[in-house]
Scaffold this motif. Structure first.
Motif, PDB file in Angstrom:
ATOM      1  N   SER A 284     -12.068 -35.360 -37.398  1.00 56.64           N
ATOM      2  CA  SER A 284     -10.668 -35.016 -36.977  1.00 56.64           C
ATOM      3  C   SER A 284     -10.987 -34.240 -35.673  1.00 56.64           C
ATOM      4  CB  SER A 284     -10.049 -33.939 -37.907  1.00 56.64           C
ATOM      5  OG  SER A 284     -11.000 -32.726 -38.221  1.00 56.64           O
ATOM      6  N   GLY A 285      -9.910 -33.932 -35.108  1.00 54.55           N
ATOM      7  CA  GLY A 285     -10.119 -33.119 -33.924  1.00 54.55           C
ATOM      8  C   GLY A 285      -8.883 -33.869 -32.578  1.00 54.55           C
ATOM      9  N   GLU A 286      -9.485 -33.859 -31.257  1.00 50.48           N
ATOM     10  CA  GLU A 286      -8.725 -34.578 -30.368  1.00 50.48           C
ATOM     11  C   GLU A 286      -9.340 -35.870 -30.089  1.00 50.48           C
ATOM     12  OE1 GLU A 286      -8.115 -32.118 -26.865  1.00 50.48           O
ATOM     13  OE2 GLU A 286      -8.062 -30.167 -28.106  1.00 50.48           O
ATOM     14  N   ARG A 287      -8.338 -36.723 -30.325  1.00 51.45           N
ATOM     15  CA  ARG A 287      -8.842 -38.294 -29.827  1.00 51.45           C
ATOM     16  C   ARG A 287      -8.503 -38.608 -28.302  1.00 51.45           C
ATOM     17  NH1 ARG A 287      -9.897 -41.853 -33.790  1.00 51.45           N
ATOM     18  NH2 ARG A 287      -9.094 -43.468 -32.481  1.00 51.45           N
ATOM     19  N   LEU A 288      -9.295 -39.301 -27.770  1.00 51.98           N
ATOM     20  CA  LEU A 288      -9.158 -39.759 -26.176  1.00 51.98           C
ATOM     21  C   LEU A 288      -7.900 -40.694 -26.209  1.00 51.98           C
ATOM     22  CD1 LEU A 288      -9.474 -39.423 -23.350  1.00 51.98           C
ATOM     23  CD2 LEU A 288     -11.457 -41.062 -23.399  1.00 51.98           C
ATOM     24  N   PHE A 289      -8.011 -41.887 -26.885  1.00 51.84           N
ATOM     25  CA  PHE A 289      -7.484 -43.056 -26.809  1.00 51.84           C
ATOM     26  C   PHE A 289      -6.231 -42.959 -27.716  1.00 51.84           C
ATOM     27  CE2 PHE A 289     -11.353 -44.497 -25.193  1.00 51.84           C
ATOM     28  CZ  PHE A 289     -10.962 -44.665 -23.848  1.00 51.84           C
ATOM     29  N   ASP A 290      -5.444 -41.792 -27.926  1.00 51.05           N
ATOM     30  CA  ASP A 290      -4.311 -41.763 -28.399  1.00 51.05           C
ATOM     31  C   ASP A 290      -2.929 -41.465 -27.322  1.00 51.05           C
ATOM     32  OD1 ASP A 290      -5.261 -42.433 -31.085  1.00 51.05           O
ATOM     33  OD2 ASP A 290      -5.105 -40.201 -31.631  1.00 51.05           O
ATOM     34  N   HIS A 291      -1.862 -41.830 -27.650  1.00 51.83           N
ATOM     35  CA  HIS A 291      -0.637 -41.465 -27.172  1.00 51.83           C
ATOM     36  C   HIS A 291      -0.956 -41.930 -25.399  1.00 51.83           C
ATOM     37  CE1 HIS A 291      -0.259 -39.030 -30.390  1.00 51.83           C
ATOM     38  NE2 HIS A 291      -1.263 -38.017 -30.204  1.00 51.83           N
ATOM     39  N   LEU A 292      -1.304 -43.190 -25.225  1.00 55.89           N
ATOM     40  CA  LEU A 292      -1.378 -43.608 -23.901  1.00 55.89           C
ATOM     41  C   LEU A 292      -0.391 -44.494 -23.410  1.00 55.89           C
ATOM     42  CD1 LEU A 292      -5.419 -44.000 -23.961  1.00 55.89           C
ATOM     43  CD2 LEU A 292      -3.974 -42.392 -22.899  1.00 55.89           C
TER      44      LEU A 292
END
Length: 215
Positions: free
Chosen positions: A180-188
């Motif tokens: 979990s945490g912050e994913r780079l390849f989301d919301h792109l």
């Protein structure tokens, strides 16, 4: 033409660039420090922190590239520190002590105005509250013909990816799972379209992946 470049941005195997619950004790989120174990032993990192020695080789080569030809840096507010909302009377000046490792102008994205902060060693933090394009324009002006480095975190990189403004990216994929945490390849919303992989090499510690914009 000067470029906007992303370097040494570490990801877990499951795609996270930071762990959850960032705070003063966990600036990279819980478990996030593990993302950067590959760079700590390098000669480049040790020199940056006033230490001698360090490992040479592939990881050090990639670590060193991130400073070559760079005249300014852009980062998000979360990378600058844990303060949220209006700045108020906060005296926070970043995670890096009195002499941050940048030694050039740094532009911090924020929604709240804040006067610039001048540090030792040539680093000045400027706070930009009118968007990513304004920050990039100011950074290019300050860089005086050199390239601009994009720091983090993930949300800031996502904004520049969606806008198609990143010219080069180096990702360091680390063999850990954060869950979990912050994913780079989301919301792109299609932001990564138009990039090709130009490097794909591995050391015992990390997989280095380079991308360049093709259009």
């Amino acid at each position: 033409m000067p470029k906007l470049r992303l370097h040494n941005f570490a990801l877990s195997v499951d795609g996270y660039s930071a762990g959850p619950n960032q705070d003063l004790d966990n600036p990279l989120g819980v478990g996030g420090l593990g993302l950067h174990q590959w760079v700590f032993p390098t000669r480049t990192f040790r020199r940056m922190n006033g230490q001698e020695g360090g490992d040479e080789g592939l990881d050090d080569e990639f670590a060193a590239r991130g400073d070559v030809g760079i005249g300014a840096t852009i980062m998000g507010r979360n990378m600058f520190g844990p303060v949220r909302g209006p700045w108020g009377d906060s005296n926070w000046t970043g995670w890096w002590g009195d002499d941050p490792p940048y030694h050039h102008p740094v532009f911090v994205l924020t929604h709240h105005p804040q006067p610039s902060i001048t540090m030792q060693g040539g680093t000045t933090f400027h706070f930009v509250d009118d968007g990513i394009h304004a920050a990039l324009e100011q950074a290019f002006d300050a860089a005086n013909g050199a390239d601009v480095r994009l720091g983090g975190g993930a949300a800031t990189i996502q904004q520049y990816l969606r806008a198609g403004l990143i010219d080069e990216m180096h990702l360091a994929i680390v063999p850990i799972l954060l869950g979990s945490g912050e994913r780079l390849f989301d919301h792109l919303d299609g932001g990564p379209v138009g990039y090709e992989c130009v490097e794909f090499v591995s050391s015992p510690s990390v997989l280095h992946v380079g991308f360049a914009r093709t259009k």
